[in-house]
Scaffold this motif. Structure first.
Motif, PDB file in Angstrom:
ATOM      1  N   LYS A   4      -7.616   4.119 -23.312  1.00 50.29           N
ATOM      2  CA  LYS A   4      -9.035   4.172 -23.680  1.00 50.29           C
ATOM      3  C   LYS A   4      -9.896   3.512 -22.616  1.00 50.29           C
ATOM      4  CE  LYS A   4      -8.272   4.391 -28.630  1.00 50.29           C
ATOM      5  NZ  LYS A   4      -8.251   3.680 -29.895  1.00 50.29           N
ATOM      6  N   ARG A   5      -9.413   2.388 -22.056  1.00 50.66           N
ATOM      7  CA  ARG A   5     -10.168   1.713 -20.990  1.00 50.66           C
ATOM      8  C   ARG A   5     -10.246   2.580 -19.739  1.00 50.66           C
ATOM      9  NH1 ARG A   5      -7.712  -3.924 -20.024  1.00 50.66           N
ATOM     10  NH2 ARG A   5      -9.266  -3.913 -18.383  1.00 50.66           N
ATOM     11  N   VAL A   6      -9.129   3.206 -19.362  1.00 51.64           N
ATOM     12  CA  VAL A   6      -9.115   4.081 -18.188  1.00 51.64           C
ATOM     13  C   VAL A   6     -10.047   5.273 -18.420  1.00 51.64           C
ATOM     14  CG1 VAL A   6      -7.697   5.667 -16.810  1.00 51.64           C
ATOM     15  CG2 VAL A   6      -6.837   3.390 -17.381  1.00 51.64           C
ATOM     16  N   ASP A   7      -9.988   5.875 -19.609  1.00 51.45           N
ATOM     17  CA  ASP A   7     -10.880   6.994 -19.934  1.00 51.45           C
ATOM     18  C   ASP A   7     -12.342   6.566 -19.860  1.00 51.45           C
ATOM     19  OD1 ASP A   7      -8.732   8.669 -20.291  1.00 51.45           O
ATOM     20  OD2 ASP A   7      -8.769   8.574 -22.490  1.00 51.45           O
ATOM     21  N   GLY A   8     -12.639   5.355 -20.322  1.00 54.23           N
ATOM     22  CA  GLY A   8     -14.011   4.832 -20.260  1.00 54.23           C
ATOM     23  C   GLY A   8     -14.480   4.655 -18.822  1.00 54.23           C
ATOM     24  N   VAL A   9     -13.595   4.123 -17.978  1.00 53.83           N
ATOM     25  CA  VAL A   9     -13.951   3.952 -16.567  1.00 53.83           C
ATOM     26  C   VAL A   9     -14.208   5.308 -15.926  1.00 53.83           C
ATOM     27  CG1 VAL A   9     -13.052   3.229 -14.309  1.00 53.83           C
ATOM     28  CG2 VAL A   9     -12.766   1.740 -16.293  1.00 53.83           C
TER      29      VAL A   9
END
Length: 150
Positions: free
Chosen positions: A30-35
């Motif tokens: 989720k963090r990678v997708d957000g970035v």
């Protein structure tokens, strides 16, 4: 010979520390997708960076021989712009590949959808092409050390 408490070259205690829960991997995805979403919506998006060009005539109106520094500035701007565009695209691709790799680590790469596996390998091919276009500097240093050629 490996000590009895070693598993695959890593001690059992360290192996336990390397284990990741599905919840932790999901949070990381989720963090990678957000970035990646933030990058796509920012001025650092490869398409936006690539669109920010200038024309040679913008720096000098008249003969280049009257103001040769303008030509030097134009050439240097284009060199830096091309490098920034390449770096921006590389970052975008790397983040996307990390997202796929994390999902693969969670469910096993063979269990990913065929399209995700194909996209992962397509990204690797694109990254290699970018590196080759940049003169292979990044790959060249790695292949010299792996083949023993210095």
């Amino acid at each position: 010979m490996l000590p009895a408490d070693m598993v695959g070259g890593v001690s059992a205690a360290r192996a336990a520390n390397l284990e990741v829960t599905g919840e932790a991997l999901s949070a990381f995805v989720k963090r990678v997708d957000g970035v990646l979403r933030d990058l796509e919506g920012s001025p650092g998006n490869p398409t936006r960076v690539g669109a920010q060009t200038i024309k040679q005539g913008s720096l000098a109106s008249g003969s280049v021989s009257r103001f040769p520094e303008a030509l030097d500035l134009y050439l240097e701007y284009n060199r830096v712009h091309e490098k920034l565009t390449s770096l921006s695209k590389m970052l975008h691709l790397q983040i996307e590949a990390i997202g796929i790799a994390v999902q693969g680590a969670h469910v096993g790469f063979d269990n990913l959808e065929e399209e995700q596996r194909r996209r992962f390998w397509a990204i690797q091919t694109q990254i290699e092409a970018i590196q080759d276009a940049d003169g292979g500097k990044q790959r060249g240093a790695q292949s010299d050390t792996t083949t023993g050629d210095l």
